[in-house]
Design an enzyme around this catalytic site. Structure first.
Site, PDB file in Angstrom:
ATOM      1  N   THR A  38       0.823  -1.211   0.000  1.00 37.75           N
ATOM      2  CA  THR A  38       0.000   0.000   0.000  1.00 37.75           C
ATOM      3  C   THR A  38       0.851   1.254   0.000  1.00 37.75           C
ATOM      4  O   THR A  38       0.373   2.326  -0.388  1.00 37.75           O
ATOM      5  CB  THR A  38      -0.923   0.022   1.233  1.00 37.75           C
ATOM      6  OG1 THR A  38      -0.135  -0.255   2.396  1.00 37.75           O
ATOM      7  CG2 THR A  38      -2.018  -1.020   1.118  1.00 37.75           C
ATOM      8  N   ASP A  39       2.113   1.156   0.411  1.00 39.61           N
ATOM      9  CA  ASP A  39       2.903   2.379   0.604  1.00 39.61           C
ATOM     10  C   ASP A  39       3.172   3.110  -0.700  1.00 39.61           C
ATOM     11  O   ASP A  39       2.998   4.327  -0.790  1.00 39.61           O
ATOM     12  CB  ASP A  39       4.192   2.093   1.383  1.00 39.61           C
ATOM     13  CG  ASP A  39       5.097   1.059   0.753  1.00 39.61           C
ATOM     14  OD1 ASP A  39       4.668   0.335  -0.181  1.00 39.61           O
ATOM     15  OD2 ASP A  39       6.260   0.953   1.204  1.00 39.61           O
ATOM     16  N   GLY A 127      17.101 -10.835   3.799  1.00 42.23           N
ATOM     17  CA  GLY A 127      16.165 -11.453   2.871  1.00 42.23           C
ATOM     18  C   GLY A 127      14.955 -12.079   3.512  1.00 42.23           C
ATOM     19  O   GLY A 127      14.266 -12.882   2.897  1.00 42.23           O
ATOM     20  N   ALA A 128      14.645 -11.700   4.753  1.00 36.67           N
ATOM     21  CA  ALA A 128      13.537 -12.324   5.480  1.00 36.67           C
ATOM     22  C   ALA A 128      12.280 -11.471   5.493  1.00 36.67           C
ATOM     23  O   ALA A 128      11.299 -11.822   6.142  1.00 36.67           O
ATOM     24  CB  ALA A 128      13.974 -12.618   6.917  1.00 36.67           C
ATOM     25  N   LEU A 130      12.175  -8.486   6.806  1.00 37.27           N
ATOM     26  CA  LEU A 130      12.223  -7.661   8.016  1.00 37.27           C
ATOM     27  C   LEU A 130      12.988  -6.362   7.771  1.00 37.27           C
ATOM     28  O   LEU A 130      13.348  -5.660   8.694  1.00 37.27           O
ATOM     29  CB  LEU A 130      12.857  -8.449   9.165  1.00 37.27           C
ATOM     30  CG  LEU A 130      12.143  -9.748   9.520  1.00 37.27           C
ATOM     31  CD1 LEU A 130      12.846 -10.440  10.679  1.00 37.27           C
ATOM     32  CD2 LEU A 130      10.681  -9.496   9.868  1.00 37.27           C
ATOM     33  N   SER A 132      16.073  -5.530   6.354  1.00 36.51           N
ATOM     34  CA  SER A 132      17.486  -5.329   6.655  1.00 36.51           C
ATOM     35  C   SER A 132      18.054  -4.178   5.833  1.00 36.51           C
ATOM     36  O   SER A 132      18.963  -3.468   6.288  1.00 36.51           O
ATOM     37  CB  SER A 132      18.273  -6.613   6.380  1.00 36.51           C
ATOM     38  OG  SER A 132      18.089  -7.047   5.034  1.00 36.51           O
ATOM     39  N   SER A 133      17.516  -3.962   4.640  1.00 37.07           N
ATOM     40  CA  SER A 133      18.016  -2.874   3.793  1.00 37.07           C
ATOM     41  C   SER A 133      17.716  -1.514   4.408  1.00 37.07           C
ATOM     42  O   SER A 133      18.587  -0.629   4.466  1.00 37.07           O
ATOM     43  CB  SER A 133      17.406  -2.966   2.392  1.00 37.07           C
ATOM     44  OG  SER A 133      15.991  -2.911   2.447  1.00 37.07           O
ATOM     45  N   ASP A 177       9.369   1.285   5.117  1.00 34.64           N
ATOM     46  CA  ASP A 177      10.420   0.627   5.890  1.00 34.64           C
ATOM     47  C   ASP A 177      11.324   1.633   6.586  1.00 34.64           C
ATOM     48  O   ASP A 177      11.641   1.504   7.771  1.00 34.64           O
ATOM     49  CB  ASP A 177      11.253  -0.277   4.973  1.00 34.64           C
ATOM     50  CG  ASP A 177      10.426  -1.397   4.371  1.00 34.64           C
ATOM     51  OD1 ASP A 177       9.308  -1.641   4.848  1.00 34.64           O
ATOM     52  OD2 ASP A 177      10.905  -2.021   3.406  1.00 34.64           O
TER      53      ASP A 177
END
Length: 386
Positions: A38-39, A127-128, A130, A132-133, A177
């Site tokens: 949605t972002d 890559g989960a 969550l 990380s980037s 994020d």
């Protein structure tokens, strides 16, 4: 975040660069409670920062060189600030170096600032789903904002991180994020309007309700820079244009019958996911405020079904994790993140945690999947100097 990561980051910097860093900065990964894809459609999201963080040690240099190193790779990447552009960036260094470049897009004079040495460590799983980037981008952005004395606020730093990811990394992601990583607070989710970028903290109250968020990392790696994510974004843009809307934010549930008449089946289902997911975010916020987290399980379930069937971004491992968790007693569960792999989350009563974890482990074994990594995350503070 454990003190070990901070100590390891400081020690890694000192060993590699032969001096003490100016300081340490860290930023968390995030779990998106609800509001997926949605972002970038200018909609609503409800993520929270987690107690897994990326740490960056930073030292100023007396020349124009930027050197970056990390525990995830053996190489030290070196570039002159004058040569820095998205065209020359690739691989993992594109995340921190992309932030350096993007700060120049938001007012930093890269011809006047000193060079840098950066060393990065993290306990955010890669890559989960969550983010990380964003943890890397947010930690680096906050650090450079401090050491270069740029005076940018956190909402602007979130835009810097998004710009780095979109242009330098090549992933067409929204701003959720980075916003969660920079704006999060303990025991709260960040209710973000991705059109206005206005945000509000919403109390989760999980521990008081004797609830936990269990992350089920399937081990199936994903990358936002690959084609599936971009294809979904393009379908959303096509759908909005066909409906005469500037973005799907302006399309409501009441508009869906007309959308079904105008759009091909695939584009319609992509649109339906985003429109109904926006409504689920609003409903979740209302539920949290009126009844507490115990009431939002059905919304999590509906979100996963929409991502699985309409947006088609789930994978068998995610579907199994969600189905098994609910059957074992979770109040609700859904995949989280951009999809095509990564993690699911489950809302679980504290007394049921072990049963849900064992059930998921057993189900993955019975289906011949690799062992998942399951762990509880706690809503935590956003990026900070440590």
């Amino acid at each position: 975040m454990s003190t070990d990561i901070r100590d390891d980051t400081r020690a890694g910097f000192t060993e590699l660069f032969g001096r003490e860093p100016e300081g340490l900065w860290s930023a968390p990964g995030r779990v998106n409670l609800i509001g997926e894809h949605t972002d970038y459609n200018e909609g609503f999201v409800l993520p929270f920062a987690i107690d897994r963080r990326t740490v960056v040690a930073v030292g100023l240099r007396d020349d124009r060189v930027v050197r970056v190193a990390s525990t995830i790779a053996d190489e030290v990447v070196e570039i002159d600030l004058a040569d820095l552009s998205p065209a020359v960036l690739n691989g993992w260094p594109a995340y921190p170096l992309g932030v350096v470049w993007a700060l120049g897009e938001f007012g930093a004079d890269l011809t006047a600032v000193p060079g840098l040495d950066l060393f990065i460590d993290s306990d955010v799983p890669l890559g989960a789903g969550l983010s990380s980037s964003a943890a890397i981008e947010s930690a680096v952005a906050l650090a450079l904002n401090d050491v270069w004395q740029l005076g940018l606020d956190r909402r602007t730093l979130a835009r810097v991180g998004q710009r780095a990811e979109n242009v330098a990394v090549g992933a067409p992601t929204g701003i959720m994020d980075q916003s969660a990583s920079l704006l999060g607070q303990v025991d709260h989710a960040v209710f973000l309007d991705c059109r206005s970028l206005e945000s509000e903290l919403v109390l989760l109250g999980l521990s008081e309700a004797e609830l936990a968020i269990l992350v089920i990392d399937t081990g199936v790696k994903h990358s936002h820079a690959t084609g599936g994510y971009g294809e979904r974004r393009a379908a959303c843009e096509r759908g909005a244009a066909a409906l005469g809307a500037s973005s799907l934010r302006d399309v409501t549930v009441d508009d869906l019958p007309r959308a079904q008449e105008l759009l091909d089946d695939v584009t319609f289902r992509r649109v339906r996911h985003v429109v109904t997911e926006n409504q689920r975010v609003l409903d979740t916020v209302e539920m949290l405020r009126s009844e507490g987290a115990v009431a939002v399980g059905d919304l999590l379930d509906a979100s996963h079904q929409s991502m699985r069937d309409d947006f088609e971004i789930s994978v068998p491992e995610l579907d199994l994790a969600v189905e098994t968790a609910v059957q074992a007693g979770a109040l609700g569960a859904r995949m989280t993140g951009g999809g095509f792999g990564g993690a699911a989350i489950a809302l679980v009563r504290l007394g049921d945690l072990s049963r849900v974890q064992v059930a998921v482990d057993n189900a993955f074994g019975e289906h011949g999947f690799g062992q998942p990594d399951t762990f509880v995350v706690v809503a935590s503070d956003g990026a900070a100097r440590n």
